[in-house]
Design a protein around this motif. Structure first.
Motif, PDB file in Angstrom:
ATOM      1  N   GLN A  90       0.852  -1.194   0.000  1.00  0.00           N
ATOM      2  CA  GLN A  90       0.000   0.000   0.000  1.00  0.00           C
ATOM      3  C   GLN A  90       0.895   1.255   0.000  1.00  0.00           C
ATOM      4  O   GLN A  90       2.079   1.163   0.293  1.00  0.00           O
ATOM      5  CB  GLN A  90      -0.881   0.000   1.258  1.00  0.00           C
ATOM      6  N   THR A 269     -16.897  -1.151   5.045  1.00  0.00           N
ATOM      7  CA  THR A 269     -15.971  -0.031   5.196  1.00  0.00           C
ATOM      8  C   THR A 269     -16.103   0.931   4.035  1.00  0.00           C
ATOM      9  O   THR A 269     -16.262   0.512   2.894  1.00  0.00           O
ATOM     10  CB  THR A 269     -14.515  -0.565   5.167  1.00  0.00           C
ATOM     11  N   GLY A 271     -13.556   3.853   2.581  1.00  0.00           N
ATOM     12  CA  GLY A 271     -12.244   4.485   2.762  1.00  0.00           C
ATOM     13  C   GLY A 271     -12.041   5.642   1.814  1.00  0.00           C
ATOM     14  O   GLY A 271     -11.431   6.649   2.142  1.00  0.00           O
ATOM     15  N   VAL A 272     -12.587   5.509   0.605  1.00  0.00           N
ATOM     16  CA  VAL A 272     -12.375   6.494  -0.455  1.00  0.00           C
ATOM     17  C   VAL A 272     -13.621   7.348  -0.607  1.00  0.00           C
ATOM     18  O   VAL A 272     -14.725   6.813  -0.699  1.00  0.00           O
ATOM     19  CB  VAL A 272     -12.097   5.771  -1.793  1.00  0.00           C
ATOM     20  N   ILE A 273     -13.453   8.657  -0.613  1.00  0.00           N
ATOM     21  CA  ILE A 273     -14.584   9.566  -0.833  1.00  0.00           C
ATOM     22  C   ILE A 273     -14.090  10.742  -1.663  1.00  0.00           C
ATOM     23  O   ILE A 273     -12.963  11.210  -1.485  1.00  0.00           O
ATOM     24  CB  ILE A 273     -15.203  10.045   0.504  1.00  0.00           C
ATOM     25  N   SER A 275     -15.619  14.530  -3.331  1.00  0.00           N
ATOM     26  CA  SER A 275     -16.691  15.505  -3.529  1.00  0.00           C
ATOM     27  C   SER A 275     -16.505  16.155  -4.896  1.00  0.00           C
ATOM     28  O   SER A 275     -15.385  16.364  -5.346  1.00  0.00           O
ATOM     29  CB  SER A 275     -16.605  16.573  -2.429  1.00  0.00           C
ATOM     30  N   THR A 277     -16.927  19.159  -5.642  1.00  0.00           N
ATOM     31  CA  THR A 277     -16.431  20.530  -5.577  1.00  0.00           C
ATOM     32  C   THR A 277     -15.098  20.618  -4.858  1.00  0.00           C
ATOM     33  O   THR A 277     -14.807  19.846  -3.954  1.00  0.00           O
ATOM     34  CB  THR A 277     -17.445  21.471  -4.894  1.00  0.00           C
ATOM     35  N   ILE A 290     -16.784   4.490  -2.072  1.00  0.00           N
ATOM     36  CA  ILE A 290     -16.745   3.051  -2.358  1.00  0.00           C
ATOM     37  C   ILE A 290     -16.958   2.270  -1.070  1.00  0.00           C
ATOM     38  O   ILE A 290     -16.340   2.576  -0.047  1.00  0.00           O
ATOM     39  CB  ILE A 290     -15.405   2.666  -3.007  1.00  0.00           C
ATOM     40  N   HIS A 392      -1.796  -2.732   6.709  1.00  0.00           N
ATOM     41  CA  HIS A 392      -2.029  -1.576   5.822  1.00  0.00           C
ATOM     42  C   HIS A 392      -1.711  -0.301   6.583  1.00  0.00           C
ATOM     43  O   HIS A 392      -2.442   0.685   6.516  1.00  0.00           O
ATOM     44  CB  HIS A 392      -3.472  -1.550   5.278  1.00  0.00           C
TER      45      HIS A 392
ATOM     46  N   LEU B 246     -13.262   8.341   8.865  1.00  0.00           N
ATOM     47  CA  LEU B 246     -14.296   8.781   7.919  1.00  0.00           C
ATOM     48  C   LEU B 246     -15.693   8.643   8.510  1.00  0.00           C
ATOM     49  O   LEU B 246     -16.564   9.479   8.242  1.00  0.00           O
ATOM     50  CB  LEU B 246     -14.184   8.031   6.587  1.00  0.00           C
ATOM     51  N   VAL B 272     -15.947  20.671   0.760  1.00  0.00           N
ATOM     52  CA  VAL B 272     -14.668  20.031   0.420  1.00  0.00           C
ATOM     53  C   VAL B 272     -14.363  18.960   1.450  1.00  0.00           C
ATOM     54  O   VAL B 272     -14.431  19.212   2.651  1.00  0.00           O
ATOM     55  CB  VAL B 272     -13.536  21.083   0.438  1.00  0.00           C
ATOM     56  N   ILE B 273     -14.048  17.765   1.001  1.00  0.00           N
ATOM     57  CA  ILE B 273     -13.648  16.688   1.906  1.00  0.00           C
ATOM     58  C   ILE B 273     -12.549  15.873   1.245  1.00  0.00           C
ATOM     59  O   ILE B 273     -12.574  15.674   0.025  1.00  0.00           O
ATOM     60  CB  ILE B 273     -14.850  15.788   2.287  1.00  0.00           C
ATOM     61  N   SER B 275     -10.082  12.303   2.037  1.00  0.00           N
ATOM     62  CA  SER B 275      -9.695  11.176   2.870  1.00  0.00           C
ATOM     63  C   SER B 275      -8.213  10.906   2.676  1.00  0.00           C
ATOM     64  O   SER B 275      -7.685  11.075   1.577  1.00  0.00           O
ATOM     65  CB  SER B 275     -10.513   9.947   2.459  1.00  0.00           C
ATOM     66  N   THR B 277      -6.784   8.150   2.494  1.00  0.00           N
ATOM     67  CA  THR B 277      -6.494   6.953   1.698  1.00  0.00           C
ATOM     68  C   THR B 277      -7.116   7.023   0.314  1.00  0.00           C
ATOM     69  O   THR B 277      -8.164   7.618   0.126  1.00  0.00           O
ATOM     70  CB  THR B 277      -6.983   5.673   2.411  1.00  0.00           C
ATOM     71  N   SER B 278      -6.423   6.428  -0.656  1.00  0.00           N
ATOM     72  CA  SER B 278      -7.003   6.261  -1.978  1.00  0.00           C
ATOM     73  C   SER B 278      -7.226   4.768  -2.228  1.00  0.00           C
ATOM     74  O   SER B 278      -7.498   4.363  -3.338  1.00  0.00           O
ATOM     75  CB  SER B 278      -6.081   6.849  -3.038  1.00  0.00           C
ATOM     76  N   SER B 279      -7.124   3.970  -1.179  1.00  0.00           N
ATOM     77  CA  SER B 279      -7.318   2.524  -1.295  1.00  0.00           C
ATOM     78  C   SER B 279      -8.659   2.140  -0.691  1.00  0.00           C
ATOM     79  O   SER B 279      -8.957   2.481   0.458  1.00  0.00           O
ATOM     80  CB  SER B 279      -6.200   1.799  -0.554  1.00  0.00           C
ATOM     81  N   GLN B 280      -9.447   1.428  -1.471  1.00  0.00           N
ATOM     82  CA  GLN B 280     -10.770   1.003  -1.010  1.00  0.00           C
ATOM     83  C   GLN B 280     -10.682   0.038   0.164  1.00  0.00           C
ATOM     84  O   GLN B 280     -11.656  -0.161   0.874  1.00  0.00           O
ATOM     85  CB  GLN B 280     -11.535   0.288  -2.129  1.00  0.00           C
ATOM     86  N   THR B 282      -8.758   0.207   2.809  1.00  0.00           N
ATOM     87  CA  THR B 282      -8.104   0.783   3.977  1.00  0.00           C
ATOM     88  C   THR B 282      -9.074   1.663   4.763  1.00  0.00           C
ATOM     89  O   THR B 282      -9.758   2.500   4.191  1.00  0.00           O
ATOM     90  CB  THR B 282      -6.886   1.615   3.533  1.00  0.00           C
ATOM     91  N   ILE B 283      -9.130   1.428   6.056  1.00  0.00           N
ATOM     92  CA  ILE B 283      -9.853   2.338   6.948  1.00  0.00           C
ATOM     93  C   ILE B 283      -8.979   3.579   7.087  1.00  0.00           C
ATOM     94  O   ILE B 283      -7.832   3.474   7.512  1.00  0.00           O
ATOM     95  CB  ILE B 283     -10.061   1.696   8.338  1.00  0.00           C
ATOM     96  N   PRO B 284      -9.489   4.774   6.711  1.00  0.00           N
ATOM     97  CA  PRO B 284      -8.591   5.933   6.668  1.00  0.00           C
ATOM     98  C   PRO B 284      -8.166   6.414   8.054  1.00  0.00           C
ATOM     99  O   PRO B 284      -8.964   6.448   8.984  1.00  0.00           O
ATOM    100  CB  PRO B 284      -9.400   6.999   5.936  1.00  0.00           C
TER     101      PRO B 284
END
Lengths: 426, 426
Positions: A90, A269, A271-273, A275, A277, A290, A392, B246, B272-273, B275, B277-280, B282-284
């Protein structure tokens, strides 16, 4: 053969020095960022190939960059007994997830080599490409292609892009690991597949056990959710008039967690969000996130997903402001049941090293390359404890003793299986 | 003078054709993406400068790229009566926010010019740089520097970067609008400042009125929130063991909305938000978001912020899982009270065009360059209706009739004020 022992010191020294050399995060972190097909991954691969060749192995690279290092056996017409895992991590991972499995396989090859130990079957080490899916989306990607059972096929994997827009096919070429061997188990098959891995969860540690005999991998599905509302000005849009996609998304994400807790079917879970804007003064028109759902059985995955989406409908109805959601199923791995032959070999090998009360049968809660190999050849895994269940994460840790124990069990699981072949039982 | 009328057709044709030419989103959208100092903004500026010079104006550009086009007056030692707004837009904005104010100012200059109308004071058009803060963070940036009352000073503004890492100072130079005039009202001052703007909210339309006489701008504050938890594997970390940044952030964002609704003190928004992590899978470990709070008075802003953070404490206590939050105050604009002289001029001018029941005194709920000018010179604004109250959105719309009405009122507000100066009253 019972006396054959791996070299614990060499295993751990090699693991630590290669991690320090290629992909280490800045000290004092002991974390790793060794993204698949990166320059760090290339250096690790080059080193691995050289080591394996120096042990008399034939090294093959397939169309997905999977590395197969094969130590010849004495029998004709037998496929390799494989020990596989992955060397990629990761973006902020640790030194053990995947890496331990490949390093332990190398240590097994070194032990066989220095003892001039003949085997009936060829013995193989495999470094599977892009297990993490962190750079090119799609976890366990290359073992999935090799198994031909993944819905994501070769061409689609080649066409995935990293965040800079680089195609995976191009990345394979750039580091020199776009091989010519077909990535297909029917062309490049295995007798069976063993994988040593850290547990990545707290269950061994909590039960005060040291070895997990892995009997299956839980089912998992990913869902891409898009929430839509109406874009507006943060100052001039009165609160009651808003159709705020981020507030609705926030309530849905909370509902994912609450539903998983309440139903106790498994874990869910987000983890990825993202927006729509990037302006602080704008009510976002859309938000994407996701959901990752994992349960012991495929039925439970579907039950939990159904319960989550039912909760979503309640949230959207309560909001009653025109916000809405859409769901796209993006990825899934059905429950994987491992094979008696390999499970038995792992258990028999573990019992040579520790007493029965140190051993626990387990389901894997994480996905692994073994989930794909199990669909086309006998497979099992060995788990060793993760400190505090953390993975991770740069703080991921497994003690040198537990790493060595796992490698020793891997060695004898391979020899156990090979012995059965020699006796004509398999 | 009472008979002097702007050319409605010319105003609207010019507004639409310049929007179509420079920064239009792909049809059928009528939206705009004319980010500050972009190539589209440069073309719009170049055109504006040429138009103003053709009307006999002297054009000055200051250190922040603000354009001052000055039509000479007859009196000596009088500073310009200014008509200012901005030509930049949000990434997905409309054709009226800001743009109408500058286009109407140009139409006023054209009307004065073609009628050879002398004025006592010089009459100025101003295009303020980076009102939106959408490319270089910091809304109303350059008028804030000019007023010397913003906490963000010249050097700090020059050092802001866009998403590609380009410094604002460099962006000013690259499009040729890094001027030599000091950006400081004490060196380059104004007699007063008028601004025509679309309301961006639904209140005029709902009250069935056509003109807002703006008496103040509400106070606003932005807060950057960082939520921290513990990174973990989405498959192997049991639900009860999680410290999920998150999920906590989602509950806090919901609390922002709920608190604003319950207290009825003003509006509070998260757009604006991000996270960690960019991994699905992973708990951020961390999530960042920004809160935008706006209320009629500064006291109410502080009350609402206090109520929001009290709600945050309750959420974090309820979660009880080690997640935590930190707040950083990032930006604020205190309540701005406009000036009797300018308010009176706007009202008197409006009454020449519409009956009293068409006019409404209003607070502006959005920030404007006029909020900064009001700190150093008499200021007021004219609002015209926004269809459905929509702004910061490609569907933003104000009818040609309302645009023309606003421009006509702007013309006579300027002449009204100039008349008072001529009479020696101001």
């Amino acid at each position: 053969m019972a006396a054959l022992r791996i070299n614990a010191e060499r295993l751990n020294a090699t693991l630590q020095s290669t991690c320090t050399s290629w992909g280490a995060l800045a000290a004092p972190s002991t974390g790793m960022c060794r993204l698949t097909l990166s320059p760090e991954d290339k250096k690790t691969r080059d080193w691995l190939v050289q080591e394996c060749e120096s042990l008399g192995c034939e090294v093959k690279v397939d169309q997905m960059g999977n590395i197969f290092a094969i130590r010849p056996g004495t029998a004709k017409d037998r496929k390799p007994i494989a020990m596989g895992s992955h060397m990629d991590t990761q973006p902020a991972g640790g030194r053990y997830d995947g890496i331990l499995g490949v390093q332990a396989a190398l240590e097994v090859l070194r032990t066989l080599h220095e003892n001039n130990m003949p085997t009936n079957c060829p013995i193989g080490l495999i470094d599977w490409t892009n297990e993490e899916g962190a750079r090119f989306p799609g976890a366990m990607m290359a073992s999935g292609v090799w198994s031909t059972k993944s819905s994501t096929r070769l061409e689609a994997c080649w066409a995935t892009q990293d965040q800079e827009g680089l195609l995976m096919k191009q990345a394979l070429k750039e580091i020199g690991y776009f091989g010519s061997v077909l990535c297909d188990y029917r062309e490049n098959g295995l007798e069976c597949h063993f994988e040593l891995h850290i547990e990545q969860g707290p269950f061994l540690e909590r039960a005060n056990k040291t070895v997990g005999v892995v009997t299956s991998v839980q089912g998992m599905k990913w869902f891409a959710v898009r929430v839509t509302g109406v874009e507006g000005h943060s100052g001039t849009t009165p609160m009651p008039d808003r159709s705020d996609a981020l507030v609705t998304a926030s309530r849905l994400i909370t509902a994912v967690r609450d539903t998983a807790r309440q139903t106790e079917l498994g874990v869910a879970t987000v983890g990825v969000i993202n927006s729509d804007t990037s302006s602080q003064a704008t009510i976002p028109a859309g938000v994407d996130f996701i959901i990752d759902i994992r349960c012991p059985t495929d039925d439970m995955v579907d039950q939990l997903a159904t319960a989550v989406f039912k909760a979503f409908d309640s949230v959207v109805q309560e909001e009653g402001n025109g916000t809405a959601y859409e769901i796209k199923r993006t990825w899934g791995l059905p429950e994987s049941k491992f094979h008696t032959r390999c499970i038995d070999a792992v258990r028999a090998s573990a019992l040579k090293e520790v007493s029965e009360d140190q051993i626990m049968d387990m389901k894997s809660r994480a996905g692994h390359d073994s989930a794909w190999t199990s669909r086309v050849c006998p497979t099992s895994m060995i788990f060793v404890p993760s400190k505090d269940g953390i993975s991770h994460n740069p703080n991921e840790y497994t003690s040198p003793e537990h790493c060595a124990l796992g490698a020793q069990i891997l060695l004898h699981a391979v020899l156990e299986y090979d012995g059965k072949v020699q006796k004509g039982e398999y």
